[in-house]
Structure formats: structure tokens, C-alpha cells
Motif scaffolding. Structure first.
Motif, PDB file in Angstrom:
ATOM      1  N   GLY A   1     -25.065  36.235   6.252  1.00  0.00           N
ATOM      2  CA  GLY A   1     -24.561  36.348   7.612  1.00  0.00           C
ATOM      3  C   GLY A   1     -25.206  37.480   8.383  1.00  0.00           C
ATOM      4  O   GLY A   1     -25.699  38.460   7.792  1.00  0.00           O
ATOM      5  N   VAL A   2     -25.252  37.365   9.683  1.00  0.00           N
ATOM      6  CA  VAL A   2     -25.771  38.420  10.553  1.00  0.00           C
ATOM      7  C   VAL A   2     -24.665  38.839  11.519  1.00  0.00           C
ATOM      8  O   VAL A   2     -23.778  38.052  11.863  1.00  0.00           O
ATOM      9  CB  VAL A   2     -27.011  37.951  11.348  1.00  0.00           C
ATOM     10  CG1 VAL A   2     -28.140  37.604  10.422  1.00  0.00           C
ATOM     11  CG2 VAL A   2     -26.675  36.769  12.253  1.00  0.00           C
ATOM     12  N   ARG A   3     -24.775  40.077  11.951  1.00  0.00           N
ATOM     13  CA  ARG A   3     -23.770  40.575  12.887  1.00  0.00           C
ATOM     14  C   ARG A   3     -24.225  40.334  14.325  1.00  0.00           C
ATOM     15  O   ARG A   3     -25.418  40.176  14.606  1.00  0.00           O
ATOM     16  CB  ARG A   3     -23.514  42.062  12.638  1.00  0.00           C
ATOM     17  CG  ARG A   3     -23.049  42.386  11.220  1.00  0.00           C
ATOM     18  CD  ARG A   3     -22.410  43.754  11.141  1.00  0.00           C
ATOM     19  NE  ARG A   3     -21.170  43.828  11.914  1.00  0.00           N
ATOM     20  CZ  ARG A   3     -19.982  43.403  11.460  1.00  0.00           C
ATOM     21  NH1 ARG A   3     -19.870  42.883  10.247  1.00  0.00           N
ATOM     22  NH2 ARG A   3     -18.913  43.514  12.222  1.00  0.00           N
ATOM     23  N   TYR A   4     -23.257  40.304  15.198  1.00  0.00           N
ATOM     24  CA  TYR A   4     -23.523  40.059  16.625  1.00  0.00           C
ATOM     25  C   TYR A   4     -24.539  41.058  17.161  1.00  0.00           C
ATOM     26  O   TYR A   4     -25.461  40.704  17.902  1.00  0.00           O
ATOM     27  CB  TYR A   4     -22.194  40.164  17.385  1.00  0.00           C
ATOM     28  CG  TYR A   4     -22.267  39.811  18.851  1.00  0.00           C
ATOM     29  CD1 TYR A   4     -22.096  38.499  19.283  1.00  0.00           C
ATOM     30  CD2 TYR A   4     -22.486  40.800  19.804  1.00  0.00           C
ATOM     31  CE1 TYR A   4     -22.132  38.179  20.627  1.00  0.00           C
ATOM     32  CE2 TYR A   4     -22.542  40.492  21.150  1.00  0.00           C
ATOM     33  CZ  TYR A   4     -22.367  39.185  21.553  1.00  0.00           C
ATOM     34  OH  TYR A   4     -22.406  38.856  22.885  1.00  0.00           O
TER      35      TYR A   4
ATOM     36  N   PRO B   1     -17.549  33.020   9.911  1.00  0.00           N
ATOM     37  CA  PRO B   1     -16.549  33.120   8.847  1.00  0.00           C
ATOM     38  C   PRO B   1     -15.584  34.276   9.044  1.00  0.00           C
ATOM     39  O   PRO B   1     -14.450  34.228   8.591  1.00  0.00           O
ATOM     40  CB  PRO B   1     -17.402  33.306   7.584  1.00  0.00           C
ATOM     41  CG  PRO B   1     -18.688  33.882   8.079  1.00  0.00           C
ATOM     42  CD  PRO B   1     -18.913  33.278   9.427  1.00  0.00           C
ATOM     43  N   ARG B   2     -16.027  35.331   9.712  1.00  0.00           N
ATOM     44  CA  ARG B   2     -15.131  36.444  10.024  1.00  0.00           C
ATOM     45  C   ARG B   2     -15.626  37.098  11.313  1.00  0.00           C
ATOM     46  O   ARG B   2     -16.735  36.839  11.766  1.00  0.00           O
ATOM     47  CB  ARG B   2     -15.062  37.448   8.874  1.00  0.00           C
ATOM     48  CG  ARG B   2     -16.379  38.070   8.478  1.00  0.00           C
ATOM     49  CD  ARG B   2     -16.213  38.915   7.214  1.00  0.00           C
ATOM     50  NE  ARG B   2     -17.438  39.605   6.854  1.00  0.00           N
ATOM     51  CZ  ARG B   2     -18.418  39.058   6.151  1.00  0.00           C
ATOM     52  NH1 ARG B   2     -18.307  37.792   5.738  1.00  0.00           N
ATOM     53  NH2 ARG B   2     -19.505  39.757   5.853  1.00  0.00           N
ATOM     54  N   ARG B   3     -14.804  37.923  11.854  1.00  0.00           N
ATOM     55  CA  ARG B   3     -15.086  38.507  13.159  1.00  0.00           C
ATOM     56  C   ARG B   3     -16.434  39.230  13.184  1.00  0.00           C
ATOM     57  O   ARG B   3     -16.705  40.108  12.357  1.00  0.00           O
ATOM     58  CB  ARG B   3     -13.982  39.480  13.542  1.00  0.00           C
ATOM     59  CG  ARG B   3     -14.112  40.069  14.939  1.00  0.00           C
ATOM     60  CD  ARG B   3     -12.942  40.992  15.235  1.00  0.00           C
ATOM     61  NE  ARG B   3     -13.060  41.569  16.556  1.00  0.00           N
ATOM     62  CZ  ARG B   3     -12.650  41.008  17.674  1.00  0.00           C
ATOM     63  NH1 ARG B   3     -12.077  39.816  17.631  1.00  0.00           N
ATOM     64  NH2 ARG B   3     -12.778  41.606  18.847  1.00  0.00           N
ATOM     65  N   GLY B   4     -17.282  38.829  14.134  1.00  0.00           N
ATOM     66  CA  GLY B   4     -18.557  39.504  14.351  1.00  0.00           C
ATOM     67  C   GLY B   4     -19.659  39.136  13.396  1.00  0.00           C
ATOM     68  O   GLY B   4     -20.756  39.699  13.476  1.00  0.00           O
ATOM     69  N   VAL B   5     -19.417  38.181  12.483  1.00  0.00           N
ATOM     70  CA  VAL B   5     -20.427  37.782  11.496  1.00  0.00           C
ATOM     71  C   VAL B   5     -20.704  36.289  11.656  1.00  0.00           C
ATOM     72  O   VAL B   5     -19.765  35.478  11.730  1.00  0.00           O
ATOM     73  CB  VAL B   5     -19.962  38.084  10.058  1.00  0.00           C
ATOM     74  CG1 VAL B   5     -20.990  37.585   9.050  1.00  0.00           C
ATOM     75  CG2 VAL B   5     -19.735  39.585   9.892  1.00  0.00           C
ATOM     76  N   TYR B   6     -21.989  35.911  11.678  1.00  0.00           N
ATOM     77  CA  TYR B   6     -22.379  34.532  11.923  1.00  0.00           C
ATOM     78  C   TYR B   6     -23.294  34.029  10.805  1.00  0.00           C
ATOM     79  O   TYR B   6     -24.155  34.772  10.325  1.00  0.00           O
ATOM     80  CB  TYR B   6     -23.100  34.413  13.267  1.00  0.00           C
ATOM     81  CG  TYR B   6     -22.234  34.794  14.440  1.00  0.00           C
ATOM     82  CD1 TYR B   6     -21.531  33.833  15.153  1.00  0.00           C
ATOM     83  CD2 TYR B   6     -22.107  36.133  14.811  1.00  0.00           C
ATOM     84  CE1 TYR B   6     -20.724  34.197  16.224  1.00  0.00           C
ATOM     85  CE2 TYR B   6     -21.304  36.496  15.877  1.00  0.00           C
ATOM     86  CZ  TYR B   6     -20.606  35.519  16.577  1.00  0.00           C
ATOM     87  OH  TYR B   6     -19.801  35.882  17.620  1.00  0.00           O
ATOM     88  N   VAL B   7     -23.091  32.756  10.398  1.00  0.00           N
ATOM     89  CA  VAL B   7     -23.933  32.125   9.383  1.00  0.00           C
ATOM     90  C   VAL B   7     -24.328  30.741   9.878  1.00  0.00           C
ATOM     91  O   VAL B   7     -23.621  30.119  10.684  1.00  0.00           O
ATOM     92  CB  VAL B   7     -23.195  32.003   8.028  1.00  0.00           C
ATOM     93  CG1 VAL B   7     -22.873  33.370   7.454  1.00  0.00           C
ATOM     94  CG2 VAL B   7     -21.934  31.166   8.179  1.00  0.00           C
TER      95      VAL B   7
END
Length: 459
Positions: free
Chosen positions: A163-166, A193-199
Motif C-alpha cells: 500500500g501507498v499513503r496519500y 483498506p485503512r485510512r490514508g492507505v491505498y492498494v
């Protein structure tokens, strides 16, 4: 006197039709003529040249064109495209307000997008019928496939299975990268999957089913297209308005809801401590959103509010101008509780301006944020519905508060003319569109049908 021979008579008749023959260098023969079809803008004769492959065709067209010119029905051939004409027609609409013109532009966007390249004189009923069908069935904007920039953002996220952060996305691609990130998430390419993290997702992207627009939207489009083509007929660009041949889809009246007196009281009590309580009261008094947004403190004097201006959304901006109609200009003696709420709001805004170091002026708009910026009209509508939901009353449109005010006025025995004057409306329109009947009033009406008649003495 010598009688002309048939051959001489035939030659004279042919000379009456000025058909000329031309032989090109390659040996190709053509036939041409010129006809006065009117006067050009510079005052000179408009005498175009018409060329055809055969003499028979040239004669036929000469007779047709000459007859139409004489009858005033001739339409010159033009290569003007429909989109070009509609754009020029919209640019020339100086007789309507800016917000109204933007509405016209939005209504004609699908016409220009799908039929804009078609020559104006080639437009047929079938073209418009196809457009109407498309709009009703699948003409609403759908999710677009990722473009080159979105693909780059997607590839960047896919390289990081953890995952990468915003902040990583904005650092690499800027603020535009953040917008692409949101669009890819909506399209189903990316998950959070969770706040501020994108996959990146392995599943296929969500594809929206084609959806159409409402019948009312299509009718609005046809109304503006018809008006534009009427102008084309008047200019002599087309012989008839084919949009008038298209059957309009049947429209259903939008659902209009009103609050009863108890619900009005509940809402008022809930928003009593809201910073914009006074604006909500003005809405419950039946003022239009544009009238509240365009109200300045200088227009409230001695317990009277003067409606003289309006402020509406136009794209990302707002536009101040004259009220909706001549009847909209009016002076309203406000109830004491509304005046008290406005007085409190003025005191609050003076304190806010002092804290910001801004000079206070009674020419300021009433509907402003704490920092002095203008309240967005659409935000105000949304906030009204948010507060209605929080108050536990039915969530209605902001405009339905105006319907509620009309219903309360008439149900309270206020005359139609007085209610119409208060709301800035025509009395007939008020009865047709804004007057609703409460259920208890209908019950009383039903009971009266079979009730015992009262005697003249009342005994």
C-alpha cells in the motif's frame, strides 16, 4: 407580320433561361447560371453562380430557384454545422440572465456533442429522435476509463503491494495525482483498506450500467433546440424547424413535499442555535434561495426587508443580478422573531469582522461565512437538509420550504392575492404549483359534504 417558325420560338424560349455552357481544359462540360437571390449585408446584389453536370438539371434548378426567390421561400445552401450555429446562437442570447444562459448551454451540450458536426441543413427529425432515445436510455455521463495520467498513478500504486499513503501520491504526482487516485477508487481499480492507505485491486473495475436522464431534462433540451432552429428559419438558413416534429416525452411532475406546523416548529427549535438560524427562518418565510443569498444588510430597515437582488450559482462562481421576475421585487414586514434572529446574526458578523480586522459595512451580504466569504448557494441547500435530518423531520428540498410557507399561508386563511404578493408570485401560479392541502383540511372538506346543514338562525 411574319409568324416565327417553331425552331425560332424554341430558341427564344431557351434564351429566356440564361443557361451557359462551360468546357474545362480536360474536356469536361458543365452548365451554369446566375440568379439574384437578395441583397448582401454590404448592400450589393447577392448573385451566386450555380453549376450542374447536365443542361436538363441546370434548367430544372434554375426554374426552382427562380420560383422560390420570387415566393420568398428560397434558402441558400450553407456549410454551417449545427454545432457552429448553436454556439453562435447561444453567444447572441443577450436577452437572458447569465444563470439562465448557462442553463441553455447545459441543455444543448448533448446536441452539440453528438450532432454538432452535422451540416445544419442536413439535420432531420430522425437525427433528433435518435438523440432523444439515447438521452433517455443511456445518455447520462458514465465513468470514463483511466487515461494516461490515471494509468501512471495506478502503476505507481500497483508497485507497492503493501500500500501507498496519500502523501506519497501527492508528492510524486501533485494535487492532480490525488484526484486521479479518487477516480481510480470510484472505478474499482484501487481500494483503501485503512485510512490514508491505498492498494491496487485484483478485481475487474466496476463498470456502471448505462443510465438515461429524466424526461424533463430531455424536454428542456428539445425546447432550446426548437427555439434555436426557429431562429434559423427566421434567418433563412433552413426551410422548416424539424425539432417541432419530434414528440416530447411525457413528464411527471416532481414530488413536492411540505412540512406541517409541528414539523416546522421542530425544525426551528433544532436550528435555533445554528449560526445561520436567521437564514433558515427566511427560508421558512418562503423566500427563494437566490433572494436570501443576494440579501444585503442595507436592505433591512425598520422591520422591513426589501427584495431587490438575487445571487445564484453559475458554475464555480456566483452571480448577483436582478430578482427572478418583476413580481419578485417586494418589501416584506418581517415577524418579530425573524427580526430578532437577524439582529443577532448582524451582531455576530460585526464581531467576526472585528476579529479579522475587516471594516464593517451595511452593504455586506447577509449570507456570509465566519471568515467573511460568501455562503455557496448549493452548500446552504445541503446544510438545510442535513439539519432537517438531524432534527428528525422529513428531509425535504430547500425549495419545498417555500411550498410549506405557501401552504401555511393559505391554510391560515390568508387571501390568495396577499400570499402571492408575499411570495413574489402570480396568484394563478401560486394556486397551481405552490398550494398544498394538509390532510386535516381534506378531512374537514369530506365531512362537510354530508354534514348537517345549519339553520339560518344557527339553532
Amino acid at each position: 407580320m411574319t409568324t416565327p417558325t417553331p425552331d425560332a420560338s424554341s430558341k427564344k424560349s431557351r434564351r429566356a433561361e440564361p443557361i451557359n455552357m462551360h468546357t474545362a481544359k480536360n474536356g469536361k462540360v458543365s452548365f451554369w447560371f446566375q440568379v439574384d437571390i437578395g441583397v448582401r449585408p454590404d448592400g450589393k446584389r447577392d448573385r451566386p453562380r450555380f453549376t450542374y453536370d447536365t443542361k436538363t438539371e441546370a434548367r430544372r434548378e434554375y426554374r426552382r430557384i427562380s420560383t422560390e426567390v420570387a415566393n420568398g421561400t428560397y434558402v441558400a445552401v450553407t456549410k454551417t454545422a449545427l454545432g457552429e450555429f448553436l454556439t453562435a446562437w447561444l453567444d447572441g442570447r443577450r436577452d437572458v440572465r447569465r444563470v439562465t444562459l448557462e442553463g441553455y448551454r447545459d441543455a444543448l451540450k448533448p446536441v452539440i456533442a453528438r450532432l454538432g458536426g452535422l451540416p445544419l441543413q442536413h439535420l432531420a427529425k430522425a437525427h433528433i429522435d435518435e438523440l432523444v432515445t439515447w438521452r433517455l436510455t443511456e445518455g447520462r455521463q458514465v465513468q470514463r476509463a483511466p487515461g494516461e495520467a490515471s494509468d501512471a498513478v495506478l502503476a505507481f500504486v500497483a508497485k507497492h503491494p503493501e500500500g501507498v499513503r496519500y502523501a506519497q501520491v501527492t508528492e510524486k504526482f501533485g494535487e492532480k495525482g490525488a484526484r486521479h487516485l479518487d477516480r481510480l477508487r470510484v472505478a474499482g481499480h484501487i481500494d483503501r483498506p485503512r485510512r490514508g492507505v491505498y492498494v491496487a485491486t485484483a478485481a475487474a473495475p466496476n463498470v456502471r450500467e448505462p443510465r438515461g436522464v429524466s424526461e424533463r431534462t430531455v424536454v428542456t433540451m428539445l425546447t432550446q433546440l426548437t427555439a434555436a432552429l426557429d431562429d434559423a428559419v427566421s434567418q433563412g438558413l433552413v426551410t422548416r424547424n424539424v425539432a417541432r416534429l419530434v414528440k416530447r416525452p411525457d413528464m411527471t411532475d416532481p414530488e413536492m413535499n411540505v412540512w406541517n406546523r409541528e414539523q416546522v416548529a421542530t425544525f426551528r427549535e433544532h436550528v435555533r442555535e445554528h449560526r445561520l438560524y436567521a437564514l433558515f427562518l427566511l427560508s421558512m418565510c418562503g423566500l427563494r434561495r437566490s433572494e436570501i443569498m443576494g440579501l444585503r444588510w442595507s436592505r433591512i430597515e425598520g422591520g422591513t426587508l426589501a427584495v431587490t437582488r438575487g445571487r445564484v450559482s453559475v458554475g464555480k462562481d456566483t452571480d448577483e443580478g436582478d430578482p427572478k421576475s418583476r413580481r419578485s421585487r417586494r418589501s416584506l414586514p418581517l415577524p418579530a422573531d425573524v427580526l430578532a434572529a437577524l439582529s443577532r446574526l448582524r451582531t455576530v458578523q460585526r464581531a467576526e469582522a472585528l476579529a479579522l480586522g475587516v471594516r464593517w459595512s451595511d452593504d455586506r451580504f447577509v449570507a456570509v461565512e465566519e471568515d467573511g466569504s460568501l455562503v455557496r448557494p448549493e452548500w446552504y441547500s445541503d446544510e438545510f437538509q442535513r439539519q432537517a435530518k438531524a432534527a428528525g423531520v422529513p428531509v425535504i428540498r430547500l425549495h419545498d420550504a417555500r411550498h410549506t410557507a405557501a401552504t401555511v399561508l393559505l391554510d391560515s386563511g390568508v387571501s390568495v392575492s396577499a400570499a402571492a404578493k408575499w411570495l413574489g408570485h402570480d396568484p394563478a401560479v401560486l394556486l397551481r404549483r405552490y398550494a398544498h392541502v394538509y390532510d386535516e383540511a381534506l378531512e374537514s372538506a369530506g365531512a362537510a359534504l354530508f354534514g348537517e346543514p345549519q339553520s339560518a338562525t344557527g339553532s
